[in-house]
Scaffold this active site. Structure first.
Site, PDB file in Angstrom:
ATOM      1  N   GLY A  22      41.048  72.065  40.459  1.00  0.00           N
ATOM      2  CA  GLY A  22      41.767  73.197  39.891  1.00  0.00           C
ATOM      3  C   GLY A  22      41.668  73.313  38.385  1.00  0.00           C
ATOM      4  O   GLY A  22      40.844  72.674  37.739  1.00  0.00           O
ATOM      5  N   PHE A  24      40.824  76.173  36.808  1.00  0.00           N
ATOM      6  CA  PHE A  24      39.453  76.678  36.821  1.00  0.00           C
ATOM      7  C   PHE A  24      38.972  77.148  35.462  1.00  0.00           C
ATOM      8  O   PHE A  24      39.713  77.741  34.682  1.00  0.00           O
ATOM      9  CB  PHE A  24      39.334  77.849  37.809  1.00  0.00           C
ATOM     10  CG  PHE A  24      39.567  77.460  39.244  1.00  0.00           C
ATOM     11  CD1 PHE A  24      39.263  76.178  39.687  1.00  0.00           C
ATOM     12  CD2 PHE A  24      40.096  78.369  40.161  1.00  0.00           C
ATOM     13  CE1 PHE A  24      39.481  75.811  41.011  1.00  0.00           C
ATOM     14  CE2 PHE A  24      40.313  78.009  41.471  1.00  0.00           C
ATOM     15  CZ  PHE A  24      40.010  76.729  41.904  1.00  0.00           C
ATOM     16  N   HIS A  28      33.646  75.944  37.165  1.00  0.00           N
ATOM     17  CA  HIS A  28      34.093  76.090  38.558  1.00  0.00           C
ATOM     18  C   HIS A  28      33.660  77.440  39.120  1.00  0.00           C
ATOM     19  O   HIS A  28      33.187  77.527  40.250  1.00  0.00           O
ATOM     20  CB  HIS A  28      35.622  76.013  38.632  1.00  0.00           C
ATOM     21  CG  HIS A  28      36.219  74.702  38.240  1.00  0.00           C
ATOM     22  ND1 HIS A  28      37.030  74.560  37.142  1.00  0.00           N
ATOM     23  CD2 HIS A  28      36.137  73.470  38.803  1.00  0.00           C
ATOM     24  CE1 HIS A  28      37.441  73.294  37.054  1.00  0.00           C
ATOM     25  NE2 HIS A  28      36.903  72.614  38.045  1.00  0.00           N
ATOM     26  N   SER A 176      35.233  71.571  30.866  1.00  0.00           N
ATOM     27  CA  SER A 176      35.987  70.584  31.642  1.00  0.00           C
ATOM     28  C   SER A 176      37.463  70.964  31.596  1.00  0.00           C
ATOM     29  O   SER A 176      37.948  71.444  30.570  1.00  0.00           O
ATOM     30  CB  SER A 176      35.806  69.195  31.013  1.00  0.00           C
ATOM     31  OG  SER A 176      36.781  68.299  31.519  1.00  0.00           O
TER      32      SER A 176
HETATM   33  P1  AMP Z   1      36.839  69.093  38.844  1.00  0.00           P
HETATM   34  O1  AMP Z   1      37.817  70.177  39.133  1.00  0.00           O
HETATM   35  O2  AMP Z   1      36.762  68.707  37.398  1.00  0.00           O
HETATM   36  O3  AMP Z   1      36.951  67.924  39.775  1.00  0.00           O
HETATM   37  O4  AMP Z   1      35.402  69.713  39.127  1.00  0.00           O
HETATM   38  C1  AMP Z   1      35.123  70.327  40.362  1.00  0.00           C
HETATM   39  C2  AMP Z   1      33.636  70.531  40.486  1.00  0.00           C
HETATM   40  O5  AMP Z   1      33.195  71.360  39.397  1.00  0.00           O
HETATM   41  C3  AMP Z   1      32.840  69.227  40.381  1.00  0.00           C
HETATM   42  O6  AMP Z   1      31.743  69.270  41.269  1.00  0.00           O
HETATM   43  C4  AMP Z   1      32.383  69.235  38.944  1.00  0.00           C
HETATM   44  O7  AMP Z   1      31.195  68.506  38.737  1.00  0.00           O
HETATM   45  C5  AMP Z   1      32.160  70.703  38.714  1.00  0.00           C
HETATM   46  N1  AMP Z   1      32.214  71.016  37.289  1.00  0.00           N
HETATM   47  C6  AMP Z   1      33.213  70.733  36.425  1.00  0.00           C
HETATM   48  N2  AMP Z   1      32.902  71.133  35.180  1.00  0.00           N
HETATM   49  C7  AMP Z   1      31.652  71.678  35.272  1.00  0.00           C
HETATM   50  C8  AMP Z   1      30.755  72.259  34.330  1.00  0.00           C
HETATM   51  N3  AMP Z   1      31.068  72.361  33.049  1.00  0.00           N
HETATM   52  N4  AMP Z   1      29.566  72.705  34.781  1.00  0.00           N
HETATM   53  C9  AMP Z   1      29.224  72.596  36.084  1.00  0.00           C
HETATM   54  N5  AMP Z   1      30.030  72.050  37.011  1.00  0.00           N
HETATM   55  C10 AMP Z   1      31.221  71.599  36.619  1.00  0.00           C
END
Ligand code: AMP
Length: 281
Positions: A22, A24, A28, A176
């Site tokens: 989440g 987002f 995401h 992030s």
């Molecule tokens: P998270 O919510 O941080 O666990 O991320 C969920 C998914 O989104 C994971 O597969 C992450 O690798 C991907 N993700 C997070 N940040 C990025 C980004 N800047 N670029 C590409 N994918 C991302």
């Protein structure tokens, strides 16, 4: 969720899953768009998975806003935003864990003991609950992607694991959810990661012969110590599939780094390095 997934399967529809925690951002949303282009039905899971956080990590502080995320996912056309409760995921008596042994050991492994076991276990449960044909993961979490690919292969999951390129802010910072923790000048200090990546890629592109990884790492390390507010957790140049350290930079090498900003915010980033004789990387 499972009942719905079964109906879709009976109707012959393809299901894509995008697992998330989440809060987002464009990263995401980009994964969601990718999934929507490939599947008839897209499930985005939103679950801040307690078992992948260490005792001193940011589980309680992790940013959450279900209503905001619901609107963003709906605007993309996501079919289901699946946000289970922790008590439903891990009811009393839960005691199973999935461990991808070697790939979980290095890189982020030592500073986050148990993290990848928690990730594998929840992703496996999400796969069982949503019955996807494929699932998309960001290359941002490169070790996680390798671990999930390995789990999928080792356990014969019949789910295609798709990696999605890193989405960055205009100045290069990898997006992030944790970037929200960066205060004041920390946002600028966080650019040390992408600066290091740019420098390494340039060194490789300009080299007249294959670079020795040990030498390049020493160079990157000595640059990073001069970055204010940065404490290096690791800088590594590894083979993309095995995650093992490389000796000379070759086309299957990737630079991975983890840095703590002001001993508070841990950020990761990575990029392919390309071969010494490649043009225009
Ligand atoms: P998270 O919510 O941080 O666990 O991320 C969920 C998914 O989104 C994971 O597969 C992450 O690798 C991907 N993700 C997070 N940040 C990025 C980004 N800047 N670029 C590409 N994918 C991302």
């Amino acid at each position: 969720m499972l009942a719905q997934a079964r109906i879709w399967r009976e109707q012959g529809l393809t299901i894509g899953l995008v697992p998330t925690m989440g809060w987002f951002h464009e990263g995401h949303l980009s994964l969601m768009r990718d999934a929507l282009n490939r599947a008839n039905r897209v499930v985005v899971s939103l679950f801040v998975n307690p078992i992948q956080f260490g005792p001193s990590e940011d589980l309680a502080a992790y940013p959450r806003d279900l209503e905001r995320d619901r609107k963003l996912a709906a605007a993309e056309g996501v079919h289901v935003l699946y946000a289970p409760e922790a008590a439903a995921m891990y009811p009393q008596g839960f005691q199973t864990s999935i461990r991808v042994a070697d790939l979980s050991c290095g890189l982020c492994g030592p500073s986050r003991p148990g993290h990848f076991d928690g990730v594998c276990t929840v992703v496996m449960k999400l796969f069982q609950q949503t019955r996807p044909h494929f699932s998309i993961f960001g290359e941002k979490d490169f070790q996680q992607l390798a671990v999930i690919r390995r789990m999928s292969r080792d356990l014969d999951l019949d789910i295609e694991i798709i990696g999605h390129p890193i989405v960055r802010e205009a100045d290069g910072l990898a997006m992030s959810s944790r970037n929200i923790y960066l205060k004041g000048q920390e946002r600028q200090q966080a650019l040390s990661l992408v600066r290091t990546i740019d420098y390494a890629r340039q060194r490789v592109a300009e080299a007249a012969q294959p670079l020795v990884v040990r030498d390049l790492l020493a160079e990157l390390g000595s640059r990073l110590v001069h970055e204010p507010g940065c404490r290096v957790d690791y800088v590594a140049i590894i083979d993309e599939t095995t995650l093992r350290p490389a000796e000379t930079v070759n086309p299957s090498c990737r630079l991975l780094l983890a840095v703590k900003i002001n001993d508070r915010v841990r950020l990761i980033d990575n990029a392919p390095l390309g071969g010494w004789n490649e043009t225009a990387i």
